[in-house]
Design an enzyme around this catalytic site. Structure first.
Site, PDB file in Angstrom:
ATOM      1  N   GLU A  98       5.853  39.871  -5.560  1.00  0.00           N
ATOM      2  CA  GLU A  98       4.458  39.772  -6.306  1.00  0.00           C
ATOM      3  C   GLU A  98       4.179  40.978  -6.475  1.00  0.00           C
ATOM      4  O   GLU A  98       4.100  41.815  -5.712  1.00  0.00           O
ATOM      5  CB  GLU A  98       3.560  39.022  -5.307  1.00  0.00           C
ATOM      6  N   LYS A 157       5.346  38.570  -0.847  1.00  0.00           N
ATOM      7  CA  LYS A 157       4.153  38.339  -1.420  1.00  0.00           C
ATOM      8  C   LYS A 157       3.262  39.711  -0.713  1.00  0.00           C
ATOM      9  O   LYS A 157       3.801  40.467  -0.023  1.00  0.00           O
ATOM     10  CB  LYS A 157       3.209  37.077  -0.622  1.00  0.00           C
ATOM     11  N   ARG A 212       0.703  -1.329   0.097  1.00  0.00           N
ATOM     12  CA  ARG A 212       0.028  -0.120  -0.066  1.00  0.00           C
ATOM     13  C   ARG A 212       0.701   1.302  -0.051  1.00  0.00           C
ATOM     14  O   ARG A 212       0.356   2.450  -0.676  1.00  0.00           O
ATOM     15  CB  ARG A 212      -0.987   0.032   1.283  1.00  0.00           C
ATOM     16  N   LYS A 258       2.704  24.485  -2.709  1.00  0.00           N
ATOM     17  CA  LYS A 258       1.498  23.846  -2.318  1.00  0.00           C
ATOM     18  C   LYS A 258       1.401  22.427  -2.576  1.00  0.00           C
ATOM     19  O   LYS A 258       1.241  21.525  -3.418  1.00  0.00           O
ATOM     20  CB  LYS A 258       0.422  24.502  -3.054  1.00  0.00           C
ATOM     21  N   ASP A 274       0.773  38.573 -10.468  1.00  0.00           N
ATOM     22  CA  ASP A 274      -0.053  37.964  -9.635  1.00  0.00           C
ATOM     23  C   ASP A 274      -1.631  38.183 -10.202  1.00  0.00           C
ATOM     24  O   ASP A 274      -1.996  39.273 -10.234  1.00  0.00           O
ATOM     25  CB  ASP A 274      -0.048  38.324  -8.253  1.00  0.00           C
TER      26      ASP A 274
END
Length: 282
Positions: A191, A161, A94, A129, A212
């Protein structure tokens, strides 16, 4: 992938699955078996290092990959074979499948993204992410699919950011403040969300400017303003549905979080020799 890091990760994954042992394989002690891994759908295979490292941690089994990472296979293709201790092979099954399926799914999606964009002047890159604990696997899969990696962590470069910019008083101020404390080899990315922020960024000369959440039409105009020494990146809201609209926009990179945070694993099965269904294997 680095085999030492892979081994460390697999120790944790196997311990999670085998906390108190595998009750279902107790009767298989000492039994030898052979089996194959079979692709149940078309896709790009990734993760062929994983099985052998997993088996080595549990006992005796030998894995032989039948295709290399990056190979596009059809449904029914045998991708690997293994012979060894039944308990070892089935106890690791698995964990091994989960990783290979996920990595192959990411590699397949990246390859599809590159084909949809159809623009060799723009590179597809990932983001941070990624699922906690799986970043090494996810980013390796992006490379196997033909993409490139963004930073691996917060120490891979400074990215300013919207929250950073707001707290530091503006785009130009944020870049200059970072430049005053960072060494010459630390890349700085900022950004921007408006033409005024773009002009501030250009004046402060960061390594990379990220556009962005901007439309392809806007990006085409903004790119013309950026000096050749500054890298440009598109980010925000880009997915497989709208990716083709960014073709020819002039940016150096497009980063896509969906490559690793919206994963559709490739269906892969492990079958012990003698239990293959008719017509299931090519």
């Amino acid at each position: 992938m680095n085999n030492l890091l892979l081994r460390e990760k697999l120790i944790g994954f196997l311990e999670e699955d085998l906390e108190k042992g595998d009750y279902s394989t107790q009767f298989l002690t000492g039994k030898k078996i052979s089996g194959h891994f079979v692709a149940k759908q078309d896709g790009v295979i990734c993760g062929q290092q994983v099985p052998q490292v997993a088996y080595d941690l549990l006992g005796q089994a030998n894995y032989h990959p039948l295709v290399t990472d990056g190979t596009l296979v059809n449904q029914g293709t045998l991708i690997g074979e293994v012979t060894g201790d039944a308990a070892v092979i089935l106890s690791a099954e698995r964990v091994v499948l989960n990783l290979i399926q996920r990595m192959s799914g990411i590699a397949t999606t990246v390859k599809k993204a590159i084909q949809l964009l159809n623009d060799d002047s723009i590179r597809i890159t990932d983001t941070r992410k990624t699922a906690p604990g799986l970043r090494m696997f996810d980013k390796y899969a992006v490379r196997i699919g033909g993409g490139v990696n963004h930073r691996f962590g917060l120490t891979g470069g400074a990215m300013l950011k919207d929250n950073h910019v707001a707290l530091m008083g503006g785009v130009k101020e944020a870049i200059l403040e970072l430049k005053s404390v960072q060494g010459p080899l630390t890349p700085i990315e900022v950004e921007v969300e408006s033409i005024s922020e773009l002009k501030e960024a250009i004046a402060a000369k960061p390594t990379t400017i990220m556009f962005d959440n901007q439309t392809p039409a806007t990006i085409k105009e903004w790119v013309k303003l950026v000096p050749s020494g500054i890298i440009t990146e598109i980010s925000g809201g880009v997915n497989l549905t709208n990716l083709a609209s960014y073709r020819g926009c002039g940016s150096d990179y497009i980063s896509m979080g969906c490559l690793t945070n919206d994963v559709s694993p490739i269906d892969i099965s492990f079958l012990v020799q003698g239990v293959y269904k008719s017509g299931a294997i090519k």
